[in-house]
Motif scaffolding. Structure first.
Motif, PDB file in Angstrom:
ATOM      1  N   GLU A  21       0.831  -1.203   0.000  1.00  0.00           N
ATOM      2  CA  GLU A  21       0.000   0.000   0.000  1.00  0.00           C
ATOM      3  C   GLU A  21       0.864   1.251   0.000  1.00  0.00           C
ATOM      4  O   GLU A  21       0.561   2.228  -0.700  1.00  0.00           O
ATOM      5  CB  GLU A  21      -0.914  -0.016   1.223  1.00  0.00           C
ATOM      6  CG  GLU A  21      -1.906   1.131   1.265  1.00  0.00           C
ATOM      7  CD  GLU A  21      -2.842   1.041   2.449  1.00  0.00           C
ATOM      8  OE1 GLU A  21      -3.635   1.986   2.647  1.00  0.00           O
ATOM      9  OE2 GLU A  21      -2.784   0.040   3.180  1.00  0.00           O
ATOM     10  N   GLU A  64       0.978   3.975  -2.893  1.00  0.00           N
ATOM     11  CA  GLU A  64       0.750   5.385  -2.595  1.00  0.00           C
ATOM     12  C   GLU A  64       1.897   6.243  -3.118  1.00  0.00           C
ATOM     13  O   GLU A  64       1.675   7.318  -3.695  1.00  0.00           O
ATOM     14  CB  GLU A  64       0.600   5.569  -1.083  1.00  0.00           C
ATOM     15  CG  GLU A  64       0.382   7.001  -0.627  1.00  0.00           C
ATOM     16  CD  GLU A  64      -0.928   7.585  -1.127  1.00  0.00           C
ATOM     17  OE1 GLU A  64      -1.028   8.824  -1.186  1.00  0.00           O
ATOM     18  OE2 GLU A  64      -1.841   6.805  -1.455  1.00  0.00           O
ATOM     19  N   SER A  83       1.587   6.424  -6.807  1.00  0.00           N
ATOM     20  CA  SER A  83       0.502   7.335  -7.157  1.00  0.00           C
ATOM     21  C   SER A  83       0.944   8.785  -7.020  1.00  0.00           C
ATOM     22  O   SER A  83       0.642   9.629  -7.879  1.00  0.00           O
ATOM     23  CB  SER A  83      -0.709   7.060  -6.265  1.00  0.00           C
ATOM     24  OG  SER A  83      -1.749   7.977  -6.512  1.00  0.00           O
TER      25      SER A  83
END
Length: 321
Positions: free
Chosen positions: A275, A279, A282
């Motif tokens: 995750e 992130e 992103s």
């Protein structure tokens, strides 16, 4: 069937059951020094150890669910737990199973498996006292002189290294049996640790054996954590015995994460890492998009400026002409 109906039928059930396993009606009569227990009609009966193994150790009655221990010649019934006692017992048993699944150092026994205790007793003609107990949970270390896996019997002939009993509290006699009699006898028999589970907390104790063949309390640390000395790494928070957290919560708790579903902690860490990477990716993509958008905007502004300059140049040329 209602409990009152069972109680009223108990004497006849007792006679029928005893006759079916070889006893006569005369033998079924209760000795004058004990009262009839309708749920364990032969509690207090004196039988030899040989007779106990043959007749009373397993399923003594065809129509009653009763389990007897043998205390130096006398039958003692194991009481049934109430729902709260059963919940605590199951939670702690699961904790032990999780520990042994990651620390292959011992075997568990339960499900009415008997153990034989022999203790010195100067008051006995033989100089010793013998019992067959059926602990709620027994732990037998691999280093035990009598390994569990090496026996062909349906009982354990050695001494468990750790015994756990869920306190029986229907009567004062039952409480004293777990908290006083068994505490003394387990220590004399050589049990290294003895835990008493009690959802009320009144009789909850965790003992370790001393050099004087007696038990002393295992003190919790400043955080209320109790640690076993014979099972390295087995530890539990005293307050959790009442909370009984789910395994997923225990697996993420530093007190338990070393033995409660350690792969769950790894999976959670990997998921959190993935995750975090997602992130970060992103954010990087967003930054690149913003830079690209800024570049396109700069290009548009530059093109617009060129157009303005060309238009201005055209006007100047027109004036000269």
């Amino acid at each position: 069937m209602e409990r009152a109906e069972l109680a009223s039928d108990a004497p006849q059930m007792r006679v029928d059951s005893l006759q079916s396993n070889g006893s006569t009606t005369e033998e079924a009569a209760a000795p004058p020094d004990r009262q009839l227990n309708p749920w364990a009609p032969d509690e207090g009966r004196y039988v030899s150890l040989e007779e106990y193994w043959v007749r009373w150790y397993e399923n003594p009655y065809p129509d009653m669910d009763v389990s007897y221990e043998w205390n130096n010649g006398r039958l003692e019934a194991k009481p049934l737990p109430n729902p709260q006692q059963l919940e605590l017992y199951n939670w702690f048993l699961d904790l032990l199973r999780r520990y042994l699944s990651t620390h292959d150092v011992a075997n568990l026994i339960n499900l009415e498996t008997g153990i034989v205790l022999t203790m010195e007793d100067a008051e006995e003609p033989s100089g010793e006292r013998v019992q067959v107990r059926k602990p709620d949970i027994g732990v037998i270390l691999r280093s035990n002189p009598t390994p569990w896996r090496d026996t062909d019997h349906r009982h354990f002939g050695g001494v468990c290294d750790l015994i756990v009993e869920a306190v029986s509290d229907s009567t004062l006699a039952e409480v004293l049996r777990d908290t006083e009699e068994k505490k003394t006898d387990y220590a004399l028999g050589g049990v290294k640790e003895y835990y008493i589970l009690d959802p009320s907390g009144e009789h909850m104790h965790f003992y370790r054996l001393t050099l004087e063949d007696s038990f002393e309390e295992i003190p919790p640390d400043d955080q209320g954590v109790i640690r076993s000395e014979i099972l390295p790494g087995l530890q539990f928070r005293h307050s959790d015995l009442w909370r009984q957290p789910r395994l997923e919560e225990l697996a993420l708790d530093e007190v338990y994460s070393g033995f409660v579903i350690p792969t769950y902690q790894v999976a959670v860490n990997r998921a959190e890492e993935a995750e975090s990477l997602a992130e970060a990716e992103s954010q990087r993509a967003d930054a690149e998009a913003r830079r690209a958008e800024a570049g396109e905007e700069a290009h548009r502004q530059a093109a617009k400026r060129v157009q303005e300059l060309e238009a201005e140049l055209a006007r100047l040329r027109q004036r000269k002409s």
